[in-house]
Design an enzyme around this catalytic site. Structure first.
Site: not given
Ligand code: DX5
Ligand code: ZN
Length: 218
Positions: A6, A31, A33, A35, A64, A66, A135, A140, A142-143, A173-175, A195-196
């Protein structure tokens, strides 16, 4: 495992550099994102930035969205070089119509579910989808920390897809990191977004390679 880093966590002052890093990595996709500050409480980047990324990316763009009313932007998403257009179930009143329009525009059609949206909401459309993104954080930012219940949700989605004969891929997606990715892979995920965990690492390409090496069906 299909890895889609991401760019939300990239260094935007050196975006070209970070895109080239992903180009040279074991990632399958890129990816992006988007928003809008309405569907999610944050604003990231939009079509001019994605178009610039597409000019130098050698990986297909996994976009993606959002945003509210994603159906209003299908031709713009296509024209900025997206291979996959991913819309949230929660932002589409006429999801079936939107999916058909995305495919008619020549893109792969994907649908994302927020953590509180059940897999069962896709029962009547799963056969039309190229991918479902679950998700594993509230979208909304990252991290954030991986929501553990996502692992069981991946299993429920895997069962829905396999029982329906759908060929949809499962993305999470996420964490996502080297600890959480094997959990979702074992539950039946085909792809992870990170991402992070990638961009904050001293060696981002090594993290991507580690995620890509995790066994999955694809
Ligand atoms: C969150 C975005 C994610 C985000 C993931 O709303 O959809 O793609 O970049 O970031 P990490 O991997 O740091 O959780
Ligand atoms: Zn995302």
């Amino acid at each position: 495992m299909i890895v889609s880093p991401s760019l939300l966590s990239a260094d935007f002052a050196r975006l070209g550099h970070d895109v080239e890093m992903v180009n040279a990595s074991a990632a399958s996709w890129m990816h992006c994102d988007v928003m809008d500050g309405v569907f999610v409480p944050n604003i990231s980047f939009g079509f001019p930035v994605i178009k610039a990324i597409s000019k130098i990316s050698t990986k297909p763009l996994d976009v993606h969205l959002m945003i509210v009313n994603p159906q209003n932007y299908i031709s713009q998403v296509r024209d900025c070089g997206a291979a996959i257009m991913n819309v949230h179930q929660e932002s589409c009143v006429h999801l079936h119509r939107t999916i058909q329009a995305i495919k008619a525009a020549g893109m792969k059609a994907a649908v994302t579910l927020n953590p509180s949206t059940p897999v069962s909401t896709l029962e009547d459309i799963i056969g039309e989808l190229d991918m479902v993104l679950l998700m594993s954080v509230n979208p909304g930012f990252g991290g954030q920390k991986f929501i553990e219940g996502t692992v069981a949700k991946v299993r429920r989605l895997r069962a829905l897809i396999d029982n329906s004969g759908s060929t949809a891929l499962i993305q999470v997606d996420g964490g996502i990191n080297a600890s959480t990715a094997p959990l979702v892979a074992a539950a039946g995920a085909d792809s992870v977004v990170a991402g992070s965990a990638v961009f904050a690492a001293p060696d981002p390409k090594a993290v991507i390679a580690e995620l890509a090496a995790i066994g999955s069906r694809k």
